[in-house]
Design an enzyme around this catalytic site. Structure first.
Site, PDB file in Angstrom:
ATOM      1  N   ASP A 101     -13.104   2.246  45.324  1.00  0.00           N
ATOM      2  CA  ASP A 101     -14.115   1.381  44.715  1.00  0.00           C
ATOM      3  C   ASP A 101     -15.290   1.164  45.660  1.00  0.00           C
ATOM      4  O   ASP A 101     -16.456   1.208  45.258  1.00  0.00           O
ATOM      5  CB  ASP A 101     -13.500   0.027  44.344  1.00  0.00           C
ATOM      6  CG  ASP A 101     -12.262   0.168  43.483  1.00  0.00           C
ATOM      7  OD1 ASP A 101     -12.021   1.268  42.945  1.00  0.00           O
ATOM      8  OD2 ASP A 101     -11.520  -0.826  43.353  1.00  0.00           O
TER       9      ASP A 101
ATOM     10  N   TYR B  75       0.681  -3.633  41.105  1.00  0.00           N
ATOM     11  CA  TYR B  75      -0.096  -2.708  41.950  1.00  0.00           C
ATOM     12  C   TYR B  75       0.628  -2.466  43.270  1.00  0.00           C
ATOM     13  O   TYR B  75       0.814  -1.334  43.708  1.00  0.00           O
ATOM     14  CB  TYR B  75      -1.498  -3.276  42.189  1.00  0.00           C
ATOM     15  CG  TYR B  75      -2.428  -2.325  42.892  1.00  0.00           C
ATOM     16  CD1 TYR B  75      -3.330  -1.542  42.183  1.00  0.00           C
ATOM     17  CD2 TYR B  75      -2.401  -2.186  44.285  1.00  0.00           C
ATOM     18  CE1 TYR B  75      -4.182  -0.665  42.828  1.00  0.00           C
ATOM     19  CE2 TYR B  75      -3.246  -1.310  44.935  1.00  0.00           C
ATOM     20  CZ  TYR B  75      -4.137  -0.560  44.202  1.00  0.00           C
ATOM     21  OH  TYR B  75      -4.977   0.316  44.849  1.00  0.00           O
TER      22      TYR B  75
ATOM     23  N   GLY C  25     -11.633  -4.409  35.615  1.00  0.00           N
ATOM     24  CA  GLY C  25     -11.306  -3.126  36.233  1.00  0.00           C
ATOM     25  C   GLY C  25     -12.546  -2.313  36.558  1.00  0.00           C
ATOM     26  O   GLY C  25     -12.479  -1.095  36.700  1.00  0.00           O
ATOM     27  N   LEU C  26     -13.701  -2.981  36.679  1.00  0.00           N
ATOM     28  CA  LEU C  26     -14.948  -2.278  36.967  1.00  0.00           C
ATOM     29  C   LEU C  26     -15.447  -2.597  38.377  1.00  0.00           C
ATOM     30  O   LEU C  26     -16.610  -2.415  38.698  1.00  0.00           O
ATOM     31  CB  LEU C  26     -16.008  -2.632  35.914  1.00  0.00           C
ATOM     32  CG  LEU C  26     -15.604  -2.248  34.487  1.00  0.00           C
ATOM     33  CD1 LEU C  26     -16.632  -2.756  33.479  1.00  0.00           C
ATOM     34  CD2 LEU C  26     -15.447  -0.734  34.340  1.00  0.00           C
TER      35      LEU C  26
ATOM     36  N   GLU D 147      -6.355   8.253  39.347  1.00  0.00           N
ATOM     37  CA  GLU D 147      -5.973   6.831  39.452  1.00  0.00           C
ATOM     38  C   GLU D 147      -4.755   6.657  40.340  1.00  0.00           C
ATOM     39  O   GLU D 147      -3.756   7.379  40.203  1.00  0.00           O
ATOM     40  CB  GLU D 147      -5.678   6.305  38.044  1.00  0.00           C
ATOM     41  CG  GLU D 147      -6.342   4.996  37.735  1.00  0.00           C
ATOM     42  CD  GLU D 147      -7.866   5.050  37.745  1.00  0.00           C
ATOM     43  OE1 GLU D 147      -8.462   4.692  38.776  1.00  0.00           O
ATOM     44  OE2 GLU D 147      -8.445   5.456  36.721  1.00  0.00           O
ATOM     45  N   HIS D 148      -4.861   5.680  41.249  1.00  0.00           N
ATOM     46  CA  HIS D 148      -3.828   5.363  42.245  1.00  0.00           C
ATOM     47  C   HIS D 148      -3.610   6.515  43.223  1.00  0.00           C
ATOM     48  O   HIS D 148      -2.653   6.529  43.973  1.00  0.00           O
ATOM     49  CB  HIS D 148      -2.508   4.944  41.586  1.00  0.00           C
ATOM     50  CG  HIS D 148      -2.576   3.558  40.994  1.00  0.00           C
ATOM     51  ND1 HIS D 148      -1.961   2.469  41.559  1.00  0.00           N
ATOM     52  CD2 HIS D 148      -3.221   3.092  39.895  1.00  0.00           C
ATOM     53  CE1 HIS D 148      -2.212   1.390  40.818  1.00  0.00           C
ATOM     54  NE2 HIS D 148      -2.978   1.738  39.805  1.00  0.00           N
TER      55      HIS D 148
ATOM     56  N   ASP E 281      -5.979   7.185  45.479  1.00  0.00           N
ATOM     57  CA  ASP E 281      -6.771   6.931  46.716  1.00  0.00           C
ATOM     58  C   ASP E 281      -5.880   6.510  47.883  1.00  0.00           C
ATOM     59  O   ASP E 281      -6.007   7.026  48.986  1.00  0.00           O
ATOM     60  CB  ASP E 281      -7.946   5.972  46.474  1.00  0.00           C
ATOM     61  CG  ASP E 281      -7.602   4.575  45.994  1.00  0.00           C
ATOM     62  OD1 ASP E 281      -6.423   4.312  45.655  1.00  0.00           O
ATOM     63  OD2 ASP E 281      -8.528   3.731  45.943  1.00  0.00           O
TER      64      ASP E 281
ATOM     65  N   SER F 211     -15.279  -6.752  42.604  1.00  0.00           N
ATOM     66  CA  SER F 211     -15.034  -7.131  44.002  1.00  0.00           C
ATOM     67  C   SER F 211     -15.712  -6.159  44.968  1.00  0.00           C
ATOM     68  O   SER F 211     -16.333  -6.582  45.945  1.00  0.00           O
ATOM     69  CB  SER F 211     -13.535  -7.232  44.286  1.00  0.00           C
ATOM     70  OG  SER F 211     -12.882  -6.058  43.912  1.00  0.00           O
TER      71      SER F 211
ATOM     72  N   GLY G 130     -12.777  -8.951  36.431  1.00  0.00           N
ATOM     73  CA  GLY G 130     -11.427  -8.758  35.896  1.00  0.00           C
ATOM     74  C   GLY G 130     -11.326  -7.640  34.879  1.00  0.00           C
ATOM     75  O   GLY G 130     -10.303  -7.483  34.224  1.00  0.00           O
TER      76      GLY G 130
HETATM   77  C1  GLA Z   1      -8.029  -0.423  42.006  1.00  0.00           C
HETATM   78  C2  GLA Z   1      -8.090  -0.270  43.519  1.00  0.00           C
HETATM   79  C3  GLA Z   1      -8.467   1.157  43.928  1.00  0.00           C
HETATM   80  C4  GLA Z   1      -7.588   2.183  43.228  1.00  0.00           C
HETATM   81  C5  GLA Z   1      -7.510   1.886  41.729  1.00  0.00           C
HETATM   82  C6  GLA Z   1      -6.549   2.777  41.025  1.00  0.00           C
HETATM   83  O1  GLA Z   1      -9.300  -0.254  41.466  1.00  0.00           O
HETATM   84  O2  GLA Z   1      -9.051  -1.157  44.059  1.00  0.00           O
HETATM   85  O3  GLA Z   1      -8.404   1.286  45.322  1.00  0.00           O
HETATM   86  O4  GLA Z   1      -6.326   2.226  43.799  1.00  0.00           O
HETATM   87  O5  GLA Z   1      -7.147   0.545  41.467  1.00  0.00           O
HETATM   88  O6  GLA Z   1      -6.986   4.082  41.024  1.00  0.00           O
END
Ligand code: GLA
EC number: 2.7.1.6
Length: 392
Positions: free
Chosen positions: A182, A234, A134-135, A34-35, A37, A138, A132
Site C-alpha cells: 500500500d 489478517y 480496503g483502499l 493479494e497477501h 507482499d 492509512s 475502511g
Molecule cells: C492490506 C495490507 C497489504 C496487503 C493487502 C493484501 O492492504 O496493508 O500490505 O497485505 O492487505 O494484499
C-alpha cells in the site's frame, strides 16, 4: 470544498495561521496479487484519484500536534522527544494514542529512527479516501505525512525509503502486521500505470494498463463492510504463510513454485496447504497478468482476476458474502473480470467493465445487494493516478 481546502481550513482553525505547505498522497487499489507482499512476492496495485492532504506548519517548541477532520476527538499533541516513549506498540495491544493519531505520529517516530530530525510541527489532515473500504486510507495518511516531514526536516529520503517509513509506522506504531504494497503504491503511483512490484527487492516497474484506451473502466464496489487488519484474520493468514514456508524449508513462500505444490500438499495439513496454494498461484497470476497486459491488453486479463477471487474465497478464505455477491453479480451483468481487492474480510471488490456497461453493471450489483438484504454498496470508477506530492 475539496479535501485540500478542508485540510487548510482545519489548520487555520488549529493555529490561527496559514500552513507552510500542503502535501498529499493517494489511496490505492490492487489489480492483482493479494497477501503476496508479506510473502516476498509480486503485486500489481495502482494509486487512485482519492487523496489524503496534510496541511503542515513549523512550530518552534519541539512539539508535534496532529488534527484530523475524520476523527471526532481533540487534536493530539506530544513533544517530539516523547515519541520514543509512545512507540513501538507491543504486539496485539492498542497504540498509546488514538489509533488515527498513531499513523502520523508513528511516521514522525519512524523518521526519527531513520535519523531524521527537525522542528516541531502542526499537522492538519483531511481525506477523500473512503476509510475502511480496503483502499488504503492509512497508507495515504502515512504517505502525506512522510512526504511533508521529509521536506520540512530536509531528510532527503527517496520514495521507497518513505514507503518503508510508512510501513514501519503501520506495523510498529499502529500494530497492524501488513506488508509494503500500500505504501509503495501510494508513493510511486503514476497516471495510467500500475506498479509491478517485487516485494523482496522492492524493484518497481510501471506497467501501462491502457484501461481507458481499451474502452474499459475499473469499477470499485465498496461493500461498506468495515475491516481491520491489526487483529484477527489478517494476522492468522500471515502466520499460516510463515508456517507453510517453514515446513517447505524456505525463507518465504516466494521461494515455492506451482511445481512444488504437490510436495507441499503431502507435507502439511489441509488448511495450511490451501493458504500456501493461494500465495503460490497468486504470485504466478501476477506474473501472468503483467505478460498478458503487455501482449494482449487489459481486455484479456479478466480470467486471471476471476481465478484470483476464487482462490481468495476458497483457499485463503478471506472473502465475505458481500464481496462474493459483488463479484458474481458484476460478472453476471457482463463484467470482463472481477475480484475482491485488499486485505479482505470486508472492504471493496473491483470489476473490469466496458465503459458502456458501467451503468448496467452498477445497477445489477446494487440490485443484488438489495435482494440479499445487504446495505447498499458504494460504487464508483477509478483511473490510475499520481503518487505522493507537494501540492502547495
Ligand atoms: C492490506 C495490507 C497489504 C496487503 C493487502 C493484501 O492492504 O496493508 O500490505 O497485505 O492487505 O494484499
Amino acid at each position: 470544498m475539496t479535501a485540500q481546502d478542508d485540510a487548510t481550513t482545519l489548520f487555520e482553525q488549529l493555529t490561527g495561521q496559514s500552513p507552510d505547505g500542503i502535501w498529499s498522497a493517494p489511496g490505492r487499489v490492487n489489480l492483482i496479487g493479494e497477501h503476496t507482499d508479506y510473502n516476498d512476492g509480486f503485486v500489481l496495485p495502482f494509486a487512485i484519484p482519492h487523496r489524503t492532504y496534510a496541511a503542515v506548519g513549523m512550530r518552534d517548541d519541539g512539539r508535534i500536534r496532529v488534527a484530523s477532520t475524520f476523527a471526532d476527538d481533540a487534536p493530539v499533541e506530544v513533544a517530539l522527544s516523547e515519541l520514543a516513549t509512545l512507540f513501538p506498540t507491543p504486539t496485539g495491544e492498542a497504540p498509546a494514542v488514538a489509533e488515527w493519531a498513531a499513523y502520523p505520529l508513528g511516521v514522525a517516530w519512524a523518521l526519527q529512527l531513520a535519523g531524521a530530525a527537525g522542528q516541531g510541527v502542526d499537522i492538519a489532515i483531511a481525506s477523500d479516501v473512503p476509510v475502511g473500504a480496503g483502499l488504503s486510507s492509512s497508507a495515504a495518511i502515512e504517505g502525506a505525512t512522510a512526504s511533508a516531514l521529509n521536506d520540512l526536516w530536509d531528510a532527503g529520503l527517496d520514495r521507497t525509503a518513505l514507503a518503508r517509513i510508512g510501513r514501519r509506522a503501520e506495523n510498529e506504531a499502529v500494530g497492524a502486521p501488513t506488508g509494503i504494497m500500500d505504501q509503495m503504491a501510494s508513493m510511486l503511483g503514476e497516471p495510467d500505470a500500475a506498479i509491478f512490484l517485487d516485494c523482496r527487492t522492492l524493484d518497481a516497474n510501471l506497467i501501462p494498463v491502457g484501461i481507458a484506451e481499451a474502452g474499459l473502466a475499473i469499477l470499485i464496489m465498496d461493500t461498506r463492510v468495515q475491516h481491520a487488519h491489526a487483529t484477527g484474520g489478517y494476522r492468522e493468514r500471515r502466520e499460516a504463510c510463515e508456517r507453510g514456508a517453514a515446513i517447505m524449508g524456505v525463507p518465504s513462500l516466494r521461494d515455492v513454485s506451482v511445481d512444488d505444490l504437490a510436495r507441499a500438499e503431502e507435507l502439511m495439513d489441509d488448511v495450511t496447504f490451501r493458504r500456501v496454494r493461494h500465495i503460490v498461484t497468486e504470485n504466478q497470476r501476477v506474473l501472468d497478468t503483467v505478460t498478458t497486459l503487455r501482449e494482449s491488453g487489459a481486455s484479456a486479463i479478466g480470467d486471471l482476476l476471476v481465478a484470483s477471487h476464487a482462490s481468495m474465497r476458497d483457499d485463503f478464505e478471506i472473502s465475505v458474502p458481500e464481496l462474493d455477491t459483488a463479484v458474481e453479480s458484476a460478472l453476471a451483468a457482463g463484467a470482463i473480470g472481477a475480484r475482491m481487492t485488499g486485505g479482505g474480510f470486508g472492504g471493496a471488490a473491483i470489476a473490469l467493465v466496458e465503459q458502456g456497461a458501467v451503468h448496467a453493471v452498477s445497477d445489477a450489483v446494487t440490485a443484488a445487494f438489495a435482494a440479499s438484504g445487504f446495505a447498499s454498496p458504494h460504487l464508483f470508477t477509478v483511473t490510475p493516478a499520481a503518487g505522493a506530492r507537494r501540492d502547495a
